[in-house]
Design a protein around this motif. Structure first.
Motif, PDB file in Angstrom:
ATOM      1  N   GLY A 347       0.738  -1.288   0.067  1.00 54.11           N
ATOM      2  CA  GLY A 347       0.005  -0.351  -0.286  1.00 54.11           C
ATOM      3  C   GLY A 347       0.845   1.399   0.208  1.00 54.11           C
ATOM      4  O   GLY A 347       2.460   1.584   0.481  1.00 54.11           O
ATOM      5  N   PRO A 348      -0.204   2.253  -0.088  1.00 57.44           N
ATOM      6  CA  PRO A 348       1.441   3.502  -0.171  1.00 57.44           C
ATOM      7  C   PRO A 348       1.147   4.201   1.137  1.00 57.44           C
ATOM      8  O   PRO A 348       0.859   4.244   2.355  1.00 57.44           O
ATOM      9  CB  PRO A 348      -0.009   4.145  -0.303  1.00 57.44           C
ATOM     10  N   MET A 349       2.235   4.312   1.323  1.00 51.81           N
ATOM     11  CA  MET A 349       2.945   5.214   2.250  1.00 51.81           C
ATOM     12  C   MET A 349       3.413   6.717   2.108  1.00 51.81           C
ATOM     13  O   MET A 349       4.044   7.092   0.964  1.00 51.81           O
ATOM     14  CB  MET A 349       4.505   4.786   2.456  1.00 51.81           C
ATOM     15  N   LEU A 350       3.447   7.482   2.846  1.00 51.90           N
ATOM     16  CA  LEU A 350       3.849   8.902   2.690  1.00 51.90           C
ATOM     17  C   LEU A 350       5.128   9.356   3.232  1.00 51.90           C
ATOM     18  O   LEU A 350       4.383   8.929   4.696  1.00 51.90           O
ATOM     19  CB  LEU A 350       2.954  10.394   3.148  1.00 51.90           C
ATOM     20  N   VAL A 351       6.002   9.593   3.331  1.00 49.95           N
ATOM     21  CA  VAL A 351       7.434  10.196   3.347  1.00 49.95           C
ATOM     22  C   VAL A 351       7.360  11.830   3.910  1.00 49.95           C
ATOM     23  O   VAL A 351       7.204  11.900   2.750  1.00 49.95           O
ATOM     24  CB  VAL A 351       8.449   9.799   2.825  1.00 49.95           C
ATOM     25  N   ASP A 352       7.607  12.609   5.146  1.00 48.25           N
ATOM     26  CA  ASP A 352       7.575  14.157   5.067  1.00 48.25           C
ATOM     27  C   ASP A 352       9.122  14.551   4.368  1.00 48.25           C
ATOM     28  O   ASP A 352      10.156  13.726   5.592  1.00 48.25           O
ATOM     29  CB  ASP A 352       7.079  14.014   6.496  1.00 48.25           C
ATOM     30  N   PHE A 353       9.469  14.564   3.407  1.00 46.13           N
ATOM     31  CA  PHE A 353      10.204  15.427   3.665  1.00 46.13           C
ATOM     32  C   PHE A 353      11.375  16.215   3.928  1.00 46.13           C
ATOM     33  O   PHE A 353      12.491  16.717   4.314  1.00 46.13           O
ATOM     34  CB  PHE A 353      11.029  15.357   1.701  1.00 46.13           C
ATOM     35  N   ARG A 354      10.466  16.950   4.292  1.00 45.24           N
ATOM     36  CA  ARG A 354      11.318  18.199   5.263  1.00 45.24           C
ATOM     37  C   ARG A 354      11.683  18.494   5.842  1.00 45.24           C
ATOM     38  O   ARG A 354      12.994  19.240   5.931  1.00 45.24           O
ATOM     39  CB  ARG A 354       9.493  19.455   5.905  1.00 45.24           C
ATOM     40  N   PRO A 355      11.743  16.945   7.479  1.00 45.72           N
ATOM     41  CA  PRO A 355      11.898  16.452   8.053  1.00 45.72           C
ATOM     42  C   PRO A 355      14.019  16.769   7.820  1.00 45.72           C
ATOM     43  O   PRO A 355      14.722  16.818   8.321  1.00 45.72           O
ATOM     44  CB  PRO A 355      11.898  16.201   9.536  1.00 45.72           C
ATOM     45  N   LEU A 356      13.926  16.146   6.944  1.00 40.38           N
ATOM     46  CA  LEU A 356      15.247  15.477   6.079  1.00 40.38           C
ATOM     47  C   LEU A 356      16.169  16.660   5.722  1.00 40.38           C
ATOM     48  O   LEU A 356      17.092  16.116   5.622  1.00 40.38           O
ATOM     49  CB  LEU A 356      15.085  14.924   4.722  1.00 40.38           C
ATOM     50  N   ARG A 357      15.543  17.994   5.337  1.00 35.50           N
ATOM     51  CA  ARG A 357      16.455  19.341   4.122  1.00 35.50           C
ATOM     52  C   ARG A 357      18.008  19.549   5.839  1.00 35.50           C
ATOM     53  O   ARG A 357      18.390  19.849   4.636  1.00 35.50           O
ATOM     54  CB  ARG A 357      14.931  20.072   4.676  1.00 35.50           C
ATOM     55  N   ALA A 358      17.232  19.696   6.638  1.00 34.74           N
ATOM     56  CA  ALA A 358      18.922  19.734   7.638  1.00 34.74           C
ATOM     57  C   ALA A 358      19.631  19.414   7.937  1.00 34.74           C
ATOM     58  O   ALA A 358      20.989  19.102   7.917  1.00 34.74           O
ATOM     59  CB  ALA A 358      17.941  19.963   9.065  1.00 34.74           C
ATOM     60  N   LEU A 359      19.104  17.633   7.223  1.00 34.74           N
ATOM     61  CA  LEU A 359      20.429  17.023   7.340  1.00 34.74           C
ATOM     62  C   LEU A 359      21.164  17.033   6.271  1.00 34.74           C
ATOM     63  O   LEU A 359      22.579  16.518   5.834  1.00 34.74           O
ATOM     64  CB  LEU A 359      19.853  15.750   6.522  1.00 34.74           C
ATOM     65  N   LEU A 360      20.811  17.914   5.370  1.00 36.25           N
ATOM     66  CA  LEU A 360      21.519  17.694   4.060  1.00 36.25           C
ATOM     67  C   LEU A 360      21.619  19.443   3.755  1.00 36.25           C
ATOM     68  O   LEU A 360      22.411  19.977   2.485  1.00 36.25           O
ATOM     69  CB  LEU A 360      21.073  17.604   2.280  1.00 36.25           C
ATOM     70  N   GLY A 361      22.267  20.598   4.842  1.00 34.44           N
ATOM     71  CA  GLY A 361      22.482  21.954   4.863  1.00 34.44           C
ATOM     72  C   GLY A 361      24.002  22.193   4.697  1.00 34.44           C
ATOM     73  O   GLY A 361      24.414  23.534   5.428  1.00 34.44           O
ATOM     74  N   SER A 362      24.852  21.169   4.337  1.00 32.58           N
ATOM     75  CA  SER A 362      25.440  22.101   4.118  1.00 32.58           C
ATOM     76  C   SER A 362      26.485  21.378   3.131  1.00 32.58           C
ATOM     77  O   SER A 362      26.225  20.164   2.064  1.00 32.58           O
ATOM     78  CB  SER A 362      26.475  21.338   5.485  1.00 32.58           C
ATOM     79  N   GLU A 363      27.313  22.217   2.442  1.00 35.81           N
ATOM     80  CA  GLU A 363      28.208  21.278   0.769  1.00 35.81           C
ATOM     81  C   GLU A 363      28.674  20.009   1.518  1.00 35.81           C
ATOM     82  O   GLU A 363      28.863  19.907   0.445  1.00 35.81           O
ATOM     83  CB  GLU A 363      29.288  22.674   0.300  1.00 35.81           C
ATOM     84  N   ALA A 364      29.136  19.703   2.664  1.00 32.56           N
ATOM     85  CA  ALA A 364      30.048  18.501   3.045  1.00 32.56           C
ATOM     86  C   ALA A 364      28.678  17.747   2.617  1.00 32.56           C
ATOM     87  O   ALA A 364      29.488  16.453   2.227  1.00 32.56           O
ATOM     88  CB  ALA A 364      30.861  19.175   4.331  1.00 32.56           C
ATOM     89  N   ARG A 365      27.361  17.749   3.771  1.00 33.22           N
ATOM     90  CA  ARG A 365      26.435  16.538   3.677  1.00 33.22           C
ATOM     91  C   ARG A 365      26.182  15.652   2.524  1.00 33.22           C
ATOM     92  O   ARG A 365      26.039  14.763   2.133  1.00 33.22           O
ATOM     93  CB  ARG A 365      25.851  17.215   4.819  1.00 33.22           C
ATOM     94  N   LEU A 366      26.248  17.020   1.854  1.00 32.21           N
ATOM     95  CA  LEU A 366      25.566  16.597  -0.399  1.00 32.21           C
ATOM     96  C   LEU A 366      27.153  15.909  -0.642  1.00 32.21           C
ATOM     97  O   LEU A 366      26.558  15.173  -1.305  1.00 32.21           O
ATOM     98  CB  LEU A 366      25.599  18.291  -0.698  1.00 32.21           C
ATOM     99  N   LYS A 367      28.072  16.304  -0.462  1.00 33.04           N
ATOM    100  CA  LYS A 367      29.050  15.769  -0.809  1.00 33.04           C
ATOM    101  C   LYS A 367      29.158  14.438  -0.597  1.00 33.04           C
ATOM    102  O   LYS A 367      29.285  13.179  -1.354  1.00 33.04           O
ATOM    103  CB  LYS A 367      30.260  16.455  -1.172  1.00 33.04           C
ATOM    104  N   GLU A 368      29.286  14.161   0.772  1.00 36.81           N
ATOM    105  CA  GLU A 368      28.934  12.949   0.931  1.00 36.81           C
ATOM    106  C   GLU A 368      27.879  11.479   0.574  1.00 36.81           C
ATOM    107  O   GLU A 368      28.482  11.259   0.380  1.00 36.81           O
ATOM    108  CB  GLU A 368      28.986  13.360   2.515  1.00 36.81           C
ATOM    109  N   LEU A 369      26.593  12.690   0.766  1.00 40.77           N
ATOM    110  CA  LEU A 369      25.460  12.077   0.880  1.00 40.77           C
ATOM    111  C   LEU A 369      25.990  11.677  -1.527  1.00 40.77           C
ATOM    112  O   LEU A 369      25.755  10.347  -1.359  1.00 40.77           O
ATOM    113  CB  LEU A 369      24.484  12.869   0.195  1.00 40.77           C
TER     114      LEU A 369
END
Length: 402
Positions: A347-369
Motif C-alpha cells: 500500500g501507499p506510504m507518505l514520507v515527509d521530506f521536510r524534516p530531512l532537509r536539515a541533514l543536507l544543509g551543507s556542502e560537505a553533507r551533500l558531497k558525502e551523500l
C-alpha cells in the motif's frame, strides 16, 4: 554509503513515515490527514506524478473533493490550453462525454485516453459550478493537431485559407505516414515544419484570442519537438517557458474577472519540481510556488510514484496502446532506491521530506551523500507518496473487469 548521511536520512525518513489507506475511492490514515491539512492551507497544490499509475487519478479525485470547501476549484494538467477547454466542455457530460470526445478525435489527448485519468476529469468537472472552466491546460499538444487545425478552419478568413490548407495537408500526410510505418517520429507534432504555422499567422489578419492560442500551441509544439533531437536541454527549456507563460496568462485572466482560483496541479514530476529540475530547467513548478508567495500564501507539493512491486502503464506510440512496465521514477530517476527498499509494504506510504532537509544543509553533507537525485527530490517536494504494489493504468477502450 553505509552509515553517514544516507543512514541518517533513512532513519529520519522512517521517523516521518505516515501510512495511507485507500480503497480506490476514499482515503484515510495519518498520511492522508497530513496531505489534506497541508493542502487546505495552501494556495496551490502540486502533484508530481509517475505517469500511468491506475491508483493515482482516483486518489487525486478524492483529494480535490476534500479541498472544495477550502476554495479549490481548478485542476491544472499537462495538455494545451485549447484542448483543455474542449476537455472541460466534454467532461460536463461526465465520463461518457470524454469517451465521445476521444472517439471523435483519436487517439485523444495524452494522457486522457486513459480511463482513470478521464474519470478524474469527470469527477473534477462535476464538483465545480458549470459557469466557469475547471480544467486548465498549461502545456503543448502532442496528439491534437488535427483537432486544432479543424478549429482554425472553422474561423479562417479567405486570405489565410491557402496557408491553412498547406498546414492541413502536411498534418494529414504525417498521420498517414504514422499509420503505415508506426514510427512515432512521423507524427506531425514531431515532424512538422513550424514555418507552416507561421505562414498561417502571417496571412491571418486580426486573429482573435482563441485563434492566437491555437497558433501559439501549434508553433511552440513543433519548435519544441524539432529541438528535442538536436538539443534536449533547449527543447525542455522552451517547453518550460511555454508552460510558465500559459500559467501567467491563466492567472491574469482569472484576476481580470475578479477570481483567485485555488488549483490542484497534476503533471509529470519534472514539471512540478521546485528549483532546478531533472532537465536542468526552472520548470512551471518553481513559478507556482513563487506565485503562491506573491499572493501571500504558500504552495504544497508532493511526488507520487510506485514502490515495491509497482507497475505502471506506458504509452506505446507506435500503436497508441498501453504497455505495463515496472515503476522506476522514484528509485532510478530520483535516486531514492535506498529509501524504497526500507519502507514497509503493501500500500501507499507518505514520507515527509521536510524534516530531512536539515541533514543536507551543507556542502560537505551533500558531497558525502553523493546522490544528487535524492537531494534534488528532497528539496523539490515537501512529501513523497510511495505507492507499493501500484498497478498499471488502462485505455478508455478497456472497461476493465466487470
Amino acid at each position: 554509503a553505509d552509515g553517514g548521511v544516507e543512514q541518517r536520512l533513512l532513519d529520519r525518513a522512517l521517523q516521518n513515515l505516515h501510512p495511507i489507506r485507500f480503497d480506490g475511492r476514499t482515503a484515510s490514515g495519518p498520511g492522508w490527514d497530513l496531505v489534506v491539512a497541508e493542502s487546505r492551507a495552501a494556495e496551490f497544490v502540486l502533484l508530481g506524478e509517475e505517469h500511468g499509475l491506475a491508483e493515482l487519478p482516483p486518489f487525486a479525485a478524492a483529494l480535490f473533493s476534500s479541498l472544495r470547501t477550502a476554495g479549490f476549484d481548478s485542476l491544472g494538467i499537462e495538455v494545451s490550453p485549447p484542448i483543455a477547454e474542449e476537455l472541460d466542455l466534454a467532461a460536463r457530460a461526465g465520463l461518457g462525454g470524454i469517451e465521445a470526445y476521444v472517439k471523435s478525435n483519436p487517439p485523444g489527448p495524452a494522457f486522457y485516453f486513459w480511463r482513470p485519468e478521464a474519470e478524474l476529469l469527470a469527477a473534477v468537472r462535476g464538483a465545480v459550478p458549470r459557469n466557469r472552466q475547471a480544467i486548465w491546460g498549461l502545456d503543448y499538444e502532442v496528439t491534437g493537431d488535427r483537432r486544432l487545425i479543424a478549429r482554425l478552419r472553422a474561423k479562417a478568413p479567405a486570405p489565410a485559407r491557402p496557408a491553412l490548407d498547406a498546414l492541413d495537408r502536411a498534418s494529414a500526410a504525417a498521420w498517414e505516414t504514422w499509420r503505415n510505418t508506426h514510427n512515432p517520429g512521423a507524427l506531425f507534432t514531431f515532424s512538422g515544419d513550424p514555418a507552416l504555422v507561421r505562414a498561417v499567422r502571417t496571412a491571418w489578419t486580426r486573429p482573435d484570442a482563441d485563434v492566437d492560442a491555437i497558433l501559439t500551441t501549434l508553433e511552440e509544439t513543433l519548435e519544441i519537438n524539432r529541438l528535442y533531437g538536436r538539443n534536449g536541454w533547449e527543447s525542455n527549456e522552451r517547453r518550460s517557458r511555454l508552460m510558465r507563460s500559459n500559467l501567467v496568462r491563466r492567472l491574469n485572466a482569472e484576476a481580470a474577472h475578479g477570481r483567485k482560483s485555488k488549483v490542484l496541479f497534476k503533471m509529470g514530476e519534472t514539471h512540478m519540481m521546485r528549483g532546478v529540475s531533472t532537465t536542468g530547467s526552472f520548470d512551471v513548478g518553481t513559478l507556482i510556488h513563487e506565485a503562491a508567495a506573491l499572493r501571500g500564501g504558500k504552495a504544497f507539493s508532493m511526488i507520487v510514484g510506485g514502490g515495491k512491486g509497482a507497475m505502471h502503464g506506458v504509452l506505446d506510440p507506435t500503436v497508441m496502446a498501453t504497455r505495463s512496465a515496472p515503476c522506476d521514477m522514484l528509485g532510478s530517476f530520483m535516486g531514492l532506491q535506498f529509501l524504497l527498499d526500507a519502507l514497509p509494504d503493501p500500500g501507499p506510504m507518505l514520507v515527509d521530506f521536510r524534516p530531512l532537509r536539515a541533514l543536507l544543509g551543507s556542502e560537505a553533507r551533500l558531497k558525502e551523500l553523493n546522490n544528487p537525485g535524492a537531494a534534488r527530490a528532497i528539496f523539490a517536494f515537501d512529501v513523497a507518496v510511495v505507492w507499493n504494489g501500484a498497478t498499471p493504468t488502462r485505455m478508455l477502450s478497456d472497461p476493465g473487469p466487470r
